[in-house]
Design a protein around this motif. Sequence first.
Motif: not given
Length: 375
Positions: A32-35, A62-63, A97-106, A147-150
Amino acid sequence: MKHKSIYAIAAMCCLASVQTMAQKTLGEATKGKFLFGTAVNMQQVNGVNAAESAIIASEFSAIVAENDMKPQPIHPAEDRFNWDNADKIVAFAEKNKQTLTGHCLIWHSQVPNWFFVGEDGKPATPEVLKERMRKHIHAVVGRYKGKIKGWDVVNEAFEDNGSYRNSKFYQILGKDFIKYAFQFAHEADPNAELYYNDYNVETPSKCDAIVQLVKELKAAGLRIDAVGSQSHMHMINPTVEAAEASFKKLKAAGVHILITEWDISILPSPYEGANISTNFSYSKEMDPYRDGVPADVQAKWNKRMLDMFNLFLKYDDVIDRVTVWGVTDNGTWLNGFPIRGRMDYPMLFDRNNKRKPIVDQMIKLAKKYKTIKKK
């Protein structure tokens, strides 16, 4: 009778050990504060490093992939993608059940050379590079749509003085390569959050340049949700005041903030920053804690961690995620950077895969902050 693999048994034992340390984890305490996340590698995802796999599964909300979604490993040749590792990371996040971030495109680093070379062997034309960027981003973001939040769309485009890094992307396309990257990422997944990510964001000139970039992207009608501050820190720098000043600037610019690669090196630093192309010669003076960290030094590191974590909590209205760059002291990249062969102690778990006492202090601190509604 079927026998469980040694990895599975080890993972269950480690998980049980982790869960008995405390009822709360940082992932739970910051809900509720941050991942609260960590970077993962394939040994952990595949269960080869069962102890760290168990820690990741139980402690973090999150991962993010440490390396396996970067351009070079995922797109080694123009006509070939390597999806295996990235697919496994996505499955690992879903399973836990973890939020996934994509790292990195460019990024200027860990990008294959073919990206920048034309058929004639000369540098690719702006048209060719732009189209290669589009195909790469559409393929990667499109595969994991929903599937990826951001995504960390562009990584490390500025020097510390605020000038644009003279990367091959910049040499061929100028600063507009950033706008193209954000445009293509939004086209590929309109619901995904989009981020700009960099180190030394606490440096005023670099932070000002990033704020200007945010304004330009917004003026062009492009989506940018947050700025990632890598937050590779040392015992003195950046100061809490410098970090807070950068938070205030980014908040005023109308974007949220991500702490994307947090660690605090306890060792002497030959310089400040996280330019991975820089290395220095080994010396015993720069590696003073091979036999353990003295109590007074450990107390200073603990205070440093709590001071910074307190700042993150203070700005939890705009900080959406805090990610540590690694799991244990044994596996941290800082054992080899910027001086190879050192023994650093920057993580929340020690070399025996045990929680450091600082974690419980951070959990208690998080409980003192009331959860506020995000804007």
